[in-house]
Design a protein around this motif. Structure first.
Motif, PDB file in Angstrom:
ATOM      1  N   LEU A   1       0.842  -1.206   0.000  1.00 25.12           N
ATOM      2  CA  LEU A   1       0.000   0.000   0.000  1.00 25.12           C
ATOM      3  C   LEU A   1       0.875   1.253   0.000  1.00 25.12           C
ATOM      4  O   LEU A   1       0.633   2.206  -0.745  1.00 25.12           O
ATOM      5  CB  LEU A   1      -0.932   0.003   1.224  1.00 25.12           C
ATOM      6  CG  LEU A   1      -1.783   1.269   1.408  1.00 25.12           C
ATOM      7  CD1 LEU A   1      -2.731   1.489   0.232  1.00 25.12           C
ATOM      8  CD2 LEU A   1      -2.610   1.199   2.697  1.00 25.12           C
ATOM      9  N   GLU A   2       1.903   1.218   0.821  1.00 25.83           N
ATOM     10  CA  GLU A   2       2.781   2.385   0.882  1.00 25.83           C
ATOM     11  C   GLU A   2       3.430   2.631  -0.479  1.00 25.83           C
ATOM     12  O   GLU A   2       3.523   3.766  -0.946  1.00 25.83           O
ATOM     13  CB  GLU A   2       3.853   2.171   1.959  1.00 25.83           C
ATOM     14  CG  GLU A   2       4.584   3.466   2.282  1.00 25.83           C
ATOM     15  CD  GLU A   2       5.577   3.324   3.422  1.00 25.83           C
ATOM     16  OE1 GLU A   2       5.592   2.259   4.077  1.00 25.83           O
ATOM     17  OE2 GLU A   2       6.348   4.277   3.629  1.00 25.83           O
TER      18      GLU A   2
ATOM     19  N   GLN B   1       0.879   4.208  -2.871  1.00 27.93           N
ATOM     20  CA  GLN B   1       0.659   5.629  -2.535  1.00 27.93           C
ATOM     21  C   GLN B   1       1.855   6.465  -2.989  1.00 27.93           C
ATOM     22  O   GLN B   1       1.698   7.513  -3.614  1.00 27.93           O
ATOM     23  CB  GLN B   1       0.501   5.798  -1.006  1.00 27.93           C
ATOM     24  CG  GLN B   1      -0.683   5.093  -0.395  1.00 27.93           C
ATOM     25  CD  GLN B   1      -1.896   6.018  -0.207  1.00 27.93           C
ATOM     26  OE1 GLN B   1      -2.054   7.002  -0.924  1.00 27.93           O
ATOM     27  NE2 GLN B   1      -2.758   5.681   0.728  1.00 27.93           N
ATOM     28  N   LYS B   2       3.046   5.991  -2.677  1.00 27.56           N
ATOM     29  CA  LYS B   2       4.247   6.781  -2.956  1.00 27.56           C
ATOM     30  C   LYS B   2       4.522   6.857  -4.467  1.00 27.56           C
ATOM     31  O   LYS B   2       5.020   7.866  -4.956  1.00 27.56           O
ATOM     32  CB  LYS B   2       5.460   6.177  -2.232  1.00 27.56           C
ATOM     33  CG  LYS B   2       5.395   6.296  -0.709  1.00 27.56           C
ATOM     34  CD  LYS B   2       6.011   7.592  -0.242  1.00 27.56           C
ATOM     35  CE  LYS B   2       5.646   8.014   1.169  1.00 27.56           C
ATOM     36  NZ  LYS B   2       6.252   7.298   2.256  1.00 27.56           N
TER      37      LYS B   2
ATOM     38  N   ILE C   1       2.330   6.922  -6.849  1.00 23.61           N
ATOM     39  CA  ILE C   1       1.435   7.931  -7.436  1.00 23.61           C
ATOM     40  C   ILE C   1       1.900   9.329  -7.048  1.00 23.61           C
ATOM     41  O   ILE C   1       1.925  10.246  -7.882  1.00 23.61           O
ATOM     42  CB  ILE C   1      -0.032   7.698  -6.993  1.00 23.61           C
ATOM     43  CG1 ILE C   1      -0.536   6.362  -7.548  1.00 23.61           C
ATOM     44  CG2 ILE C   1      -0.931   8.835  -7.458  1.00 23.61           C
ATOM     45  CD1 ILE C   1      -1.986   6.057  -7.261  1.00 23.61           C
ATOM     46  N   THR C   2       2.302   9.493  -5.803  1.00 25.46           N
ATOM     47  CA  THR C   2       2.762  10.819  -5.369  1.00 25.46           C
ATOM     48  C   THR C   2       3.947  11.268  -6.220  1.00 25.46           C
ATOM     49  O   THR C   2       4.028  12.424  -6.629  1.00 25.46           O
ATOM     50  CB  THR C   2       3.131  10.785  -3.871  1.00 25.46           C
ATOM     51  OG1 THR C   2       1.959  10.446  -3.143  1.00 25.46           O
ATOM     52  CG2 THR C   2       3.643  12.128  -3.384  1.00 25.46           C
ATOM     53  N   LEU C   3       4.844  10.359  -6.514  1.00 24.40           N
ATOM     54  CA  LEU C   3       5.989  10.715  -7.349  1.00 24.40           C
ATOM     55  C   LEU C   3       5.533  11.086  -8.762  1.00 24.40           C
ATOM     56  O   LEU C   3       6.021  12.046  -9.353  1.00 24.40           O
ATOM     57  CB  LEU C   3       6.966   9.531  -7.400  1.00 24.40           C
ATOM     58  CG  LEU C   3       8.241   9.745  -8.209  1.00 24.40           C
ATOM     59  CD1 LEU C   3       9.103  10.831  -7.553  1.00 24.40           C
ATOM     60  CD2 LEU C   3       9.047   8.451  -8.318  1.00 24.40           C
ATOM     61  N   MET C   4       4.591  10.329  -9.277  1.00 23.19           N
ATOM     62  CA  MET C   4       4.161  10.542 -10.665  1.00 23.19           C
ATOM     63  C   MET C   4       3.288  11.793 -10.809  1.00 23.19           C
ATOM     64  O   MET C   4       3.127  12.315 -11.908  1.00 23.19           O
ATOM     65  CB  MET C   4       3.386   9.307 -11.151  1.00 23.19           C
ATOM     66  CG  MET C   4       4.257   8.071 -11.292  1.00 23.19           C
ATOM     67  SD  MET C   4       3.311   6.529 -11.351  1.00 23.19           S
ATOM     68  CE  MET C   4       2.612   6.587 -12.986  1.00 23.19           C
TER      69      MET C   4
ATOM     70  N   GLU D   1      -2.960   4.039 -10.890  1.00 18.49           N
ATOM     71  CA  GLU D   1      -4.271   4.211 -10.231  1.00 18.49           C
ATOM     72  C   GLU D   1      -4.944   2.858 -10.023  1.00 18.49           C
ATOM     73  O   GLU D   1      -5.581   2.623  -9.004  1.00 18.49           O
ATOM     74  CB  GLU D   1      -5.162   5.224 -10.977  1.00 18.49           C
ATOM     75  CG  GLU D   1      -5.834   4.766 -12.270  1.00 18.49           C
ATOM     76  CD  GLU D   1      -7.167   4.069 -12.063  1.00 18.49           C
ATOM     77  OE1 GLU D   1      -7.852   4.351 -11.085  1.00 18.49           O
ATOM     78  OE2 GLU D   1      -7.500   3.196 -12.891  1.00 18.49           O
TER      79      GLU D   1
ATOM     80  N   LEU E   1      -3.481   1.225  -6.936  1.00 15.13           N
ATOM     81  CA  LEU E   1      -3.986   1.705  -5.644  1.00 15.13           C
ATOM     82  C   LEU E   1      -5.361   1.109  -5.348  1.00 15.13           C
ATOM     83  O   LEU E   1      -5.660   0.768  -4.206  1.00 15.13           O
ATOM     84  CB  LEU E   1      -4.059   3.239  -5.610  1.00 15.13           C
ATOM     85  CG  LEU E   1      -4.354   3.817  -4.233  1.00 15.13           C
ATOM     86  CD1 LEU E   1      -3.213   3.572  -3.257  1.00 15.13           C
ATOM     87  CD2 LEU E   1      -4.653   5.310  -4.279  1.00 15.13           C
ATOM     88  N   ARG E   2      -6.177   0.961  -6.378  1.00 15.62           N
ATOM     89  CA  ARG E   2      -7.494   0.340  -6.157  1.00 15.62           C
ATOM     90  C   ARG E   2      -7.327  -1.140  -5.798  1.00 15.62           C
ATOM     91  O   ARG E   2      -8.020  -1.675  -4.953  1.00 15.62           O
ATOM     92  CB  ARG E   2      -8.378   0.494  -7.407  1.00 15.62           C
ATOM     93  CG  ARG E   2      -8.920   1.906  -7.592  1.00 15.62           C
ATOM     94  CD  ARG E   2      -9.864   2.002  -8.775  1.00 15.62           C
ATOM     95  NE  ARG E   2      -9.217   1.866 -10.059  1.00 15.62           N
ATOM     96  CZ  ARG E   2      -9.303   0.810 -10.862  1.00 15.62           C
ATOM     97  NH1 ARG E   2     -10.032  -0.242 -10.524  1.00 15.62           N
ATOM     98  NH2 ARG E   2      -8.672   0.772 -12.020  1.00 15.62           N
TER      99      ARG E   2
END
Ligand SMILES: Cc1cc2nc3c(=O)[nH]c(=O)nc-3n(C[C@H](O)[C@H](O)[C@H](O)COP(=O)(O)OP(=O)(O)OC[C@H]3O[C@@H](n4cnc5c(N)ncnc54)[C@H](O)[C@@H]3O)c2cc1C
Lengths: 501, 361
Positions: free
Chosen positions: A441-442, A445-446, A448-451, A463, A466-467
């Motif tokens: 999960l981490e 999340q990370k 996507i944050t980078l992208m 995406e 994450l789902r």
């Protein structure tokens, strides 16, 4: 305006169109170490890995996003071509011992196979791999007859290119976590019951969230004798065929991710189940299970969630890497910025930690858990070919293997397992499930944050990750419930001298 | 905004949402629904909620827009975003002395001012401005009638002096608009990609390009962090409420799960965090000046809220167990929306770098 950005790294060597897959040694150095001392196991592991990589690169990766989209629109869709290919690659039978018609590979091969598939799509890994949960449930009843019913069908069908699904029906509207925990069983509001009638049982009740429930040919249904008690030791495992009169699928759930593997409600309305489809703990008993049975299953299936989670963590890393290779950040190539490289390294690190964790659990469960007898019984006895293929010999062997003798042998091996050994295996399973799913999960999340906003778009893959990943903290017992189990098996044990090995 | 107005506003938005649950559901489907989006525009426009920032009297009511954003987000983060975006567009149009729009306005809401320079470039050819380039993920583009687009002078160093804001109809030659992007969250507020291929803009189309305008635009974008914080707080509030209420009904482990201290801890921590999110935007929306950018500290708080929310809403799912993963309870939508909200007004790292930049130099 953007002079705060420093372009300090030399460009990476021109990367190819796709990320190069690691060799077996690069991906699993811990297993490669074991393989060094056991050549035949080493060969099995490496070959399984290469097989899974080939299958995933050819058939999973190119379709993962399309299947996700398609099944969002139509959850009834079945990716037939992919399933046919899975049969060719023997992915349904990989987990069975040779004497039951399976591959005869060590159980660890199955887990690494599914980590690799999950690296490309965990929904597809679930679709193909969730059979394993039902098989573990049957295995833990130590009823070789039940096991041979399933394995024979799965293996025969696979040879003919027909995928066979086995769903595991435990969860009910009133019993989720409770049904997963032997100590909470007494509280579980399980209402599905089986009434003994001439020649079999009449099954009534509703199960929910059942993976592959909508298209499974066989359902392994956890139930109780309608007139009996409700302790873990009173559970019955019935194998119910999908065409049975009174069995219906009222709905498929509309879930956030892992779309490739649907979850269904399965309803039983006076379904007749023949006597021989009831898995028995003992020849004389009417139940299939015991407290230890549940614990043993969880040790394996939770480690499996660890393997799937590791695949997702790895996928998140690769998705971010691809994106960084191809995109700019404030006008500068992402991959040339040191901070981006550090983020990528952290993503890779988490995937590696997850892998080591679930492999640790696999080794524990192969040493002291449910798959330790299985690991021993994997091997096909060395017979000359003419004898192997002789029908009379084959039938005789099947009879013996699915008969009382094997049952006793299974049980005997299981009885050798002490409670401390069981707790090691299951405790490691808990840790693998929780740690790997959290790391995954981490990572999602990370990544996507980078992208940035690019990470939110379906076509870039993150995406979906994450789902998908969010389910891994929920099934096979929520992560909290896993940790409560861990407290019992590992933490409290340290204070209880009665319990040590 | 006084307390009484606040309560009236809260109640009317809440009532409207409860009366329009079908419309909200239609909007939040994975596939874009233009009819529902148009109905929504008409409804909210009639209530005056889409032009708060066009009206001279309410133009500086930062806390009013934030309140509206938060209340809508409790029911639908997509609608909250659409309301906020439309008002930001109204502020820009009012600054350029243009009428309030009669349809949705597309804005590059997923980019910070620092990221604008790298997208669409223009060249002056006689009286015409010719623009070329791509801009990915422009919010509301597939349903908008007007597009407000920052454009960068070709070959100039990146600075706002060389950026102009153009206002143009979305249906125009040499503009290509993609269908709605399949996105993680905020699916009711669809984004699309823009391709400008020799798009010719007249002088009238260029609306804001002076140094004074630069301050205005930069301040507006900076203050918008407050509205987005309010939206995040609304998402957290609704996720918390659903988790709390479910925990008082679900029976596992021999009791109602809220009686397990593990669940109590999860809820207590969630409550602490969601209350902090709320307190932050409420306090700051009353103290900042409409003519100034927000402080570096407040930007830090905004970035922290962006980072926190996906984890909070993840706990919101976990407390529900399996049903949290299903769309029936909306927790999964809040989780997806929360992550999508992380990138509103730009890449968080780009914002963090620019926030720190003045200090370093
Ligand atoms: C997509 C999907 C596929 C699935 N596939 C299958 C399948 O194939 N077969 C099958 O049988 N099941 C399946 N499940 C069910 C799954 O195993 C359950 O969802 C899981 O065990 C959690 O149960 P629950 O959803 O009822 O949550 P609940 O048990 O209701 O949990 C709600 C909350 O209470 C907490 N909680 C529960 N008990 C306690 C306690 N004693 N103390 C403290 N806290 C507690 C939990 O941690 C959670 O936060 C699936 C679920 C999903 C979502």
């Amino acid at each position: 305006m953007n002079s705060f950005l420093i372009n300090e790294c030399a460009p990476l060597a021109k990367l190819g169109a796709e990320i190069q897959e690691w060799s077996f040694l690069e991906r699993f150095p811990e297993l490669a170490f074991i393989a060094k001392s056991n050549n035949s196991l080493g060969k099995q592991l490496e070959q399984s890995y290469l097989n899974a990589v080939e299958f995933s690169e050819r058939y999973v990766a190119p379709q993962a996003l399309a299947i996700d989209k398609k099944m969002t629109e139509d959850p009834h869709y079945v990716p037939e071509d992919l399933l046919k290919k899975a049969c060719e690659y023997k992915l349904f039978s990989t987990m069975f011992p040779a004497f039951l018609g399976g591959s005869g590979l060590h159980p660890i091969c199955t887990f690494i196979t599914y980590e690799v598939i999950a690296t490309h799509c965990v929904g597809i890994a679930n679709l193909l791999g969730v059979n394993g949960l039902g098989i573990c449930c049957v295995l833990a009843s130590f009823d070789p007859r039940g096991l041979s019913v399933i394995t024979k069908e799965i293996c025969e069908n696979e040879k003919n290119g027909i995928p066979t699904f086995l769903s595991t029906c435990v969860t009910e509207p009133g019993a989720g976590s409770d049904a997963e925990d032997a100590d909470e069983f007494a509280n579980a509001q399980l209402t599905t019951t089986a009434k003994k009638v001439d020649g079999g049982y009449i099954l009534n009740g509703t199960k929910i969230f059942i993976s592959n429930g909508g298209h499974a040919q066989i359902h392994a249904v956890m139930t109780f004798d309608a007139d009996g008690a409700h302790t873990p030791d009173d559970q019955m495992l019935l194998l119910v065929r999908s065409g049975s009169k009174g069995l219906s699928i009222p709905r498929l759930e509309n879930k956030m991710g892992q779309k490739a593997c649907h979850a269904a409600e399965v309803h039983f309305d006076n379904v007749f189940v023949p006597e021989n489809m009831m898995c028995r703990k003992d020849e004389s008993s009417t139940s299939s299970y015991s407290y230890t049975g549940i614990a043993n299953v969880l040790g394996v299936t939770r480690a499996a969630v660890g393997a799937w989670s590791t695949g997702v963590a790895e996928n998140a890393y690769r998705t971010a890497l691809r994106y960084a290779r191809d995109n700019d950040f404030l006008g500068q190539p992402m991959e040339q910025q040191q901070w981006v490289r550090l983020e990528l390294a952290q993503l890779a690190r988490r995937a590696q930690v997850a892998r080591s964790t679930y492999i640790g659990a696999l080794l524990a469960v192969s040493t002291t858990g449910l798959i330790s007898p299985l690991a021993i019984t994997q091997k096909e006895p060395k017979l000359p070919d003419w004898l192997k293929h002789n029908n009379t010999v084959r039938n005789l062997r099947e009879k013996v293997l699915s008969g009382d003798l094997t049952h006793r042998a299974f049980k005997f091996m299981a009885q050798l397992q002490t409670s401390a050994e069981r707790d090691i295996a299951t405790g490691y399973g808990d840790v693998a499930k929780v740690s790997c799913s959290e790391l995954a999960l981490e990572n999602c999340q990370k990544a996507i944050t980078l992208m940035g906003k690019g990470g939110l778009r379906h076509e870039n893959g993150a995406e979906k990750l994450l789902r998908d990943v969010r389910l891994l903290q929920i099934y096979e017992g929520t992560n909290q419930v896993n940790m409560l189990d861990y407290v019992k098996r590992r933490v409290i044990r340290q204070f209880d001298t009665q319990l040590s090995l | 905004m006084d307390n009484e107005t606040k309560l009236i506003l809260q109640k009317s938005v809440n009532d409207w949402c409860l009366d329009n649950t079908d419309l909200i559901q239609q909007l939040e489907q994975p596939k874009q629904n233009s009819v529902a989006a148009n109905t929504l525009f008409d409804e909210l426009n009639q209530l005056g909620l889409l032009s708060i920032f066009h009206d001279e009297e309410t133009r500086s009511e930062i806390s009013m827009l934030a309140e509206v954003g938060c209340q809508f987000a409790i029911h639908s983060a997509s609608i909250a975003l659409m309301v906020v975006q439309q008002n930001l567009a109204c502020a820009l149009l009012a600054q350029a002395k243009l009428e309030a729009p009669l349809g949705w306005v597309a804005l590059p809401l997923y980019d910070s001012v620092y990221e604008w320079s790298y997208q669409i470039q223009y060249e002056q050819k006689g009286k015409n401005t010719i623009t070329n380039g791509n801009w990915l993920s422009i919010s509301l583009l597939p349903i908008a009638t007007t597009l407000l687009l920052p454009i960068q002078a070709k070959d100039k160093t990146t600075s706002f002096a060389h950026i102009s804001l153009s206002a143009t109809a979305t249906k125009k030659n040499n503009i290509e608009i993609s269908p709605a992007i399949t996105a993680l969250g905020l699916r009711g507020a669809p984004s699309g990609d823009l391709k400008a291929n020799g798009l010719s803009l007249s002088e009238d189309d260029l609306i804001l390009n002076s140094t004074k305008d630069e301050d205005f635009v930069t301040n507006l974008w900076s203050q918008a962090e407050i509205y987005i914080m309010a939206i995040r707080s609304g998402i957290a509030e609704s996720s918390y409420r659903t988790a709390r209420d479910y925990a008082t009904e679900r029976y596992q482990g021999g009791k109602i799960i809220i009686e397990h201290s593990l669940i109590r801890k999860l809820l207590a921590d969630f409550y602490r965090e969601k209350s902090a999110l709320e307190e932050n935007w409420r306090t700051f929306s009353q103290t900042i000046s409409p003519d100034l950018s927000i402080s570096d500290g407040l930007m830090g708080i905004a970035l922290a809220s962006a980072e926190k929310l996906p984890w909070l809403t993840s706990d919101g799912i976990q407390i529900l167990g399996g049903v949290g993963y299903m769309s029936d309870f909306i927790q999964e939508r809040r989780f997806r929306d929360a992550k999508q909200c992380e990138f509103l007004l730009g890449h968080p790292q780009a914002k963090a770098f620019s926030n720190w930049h003045a200090d370093a130099s």
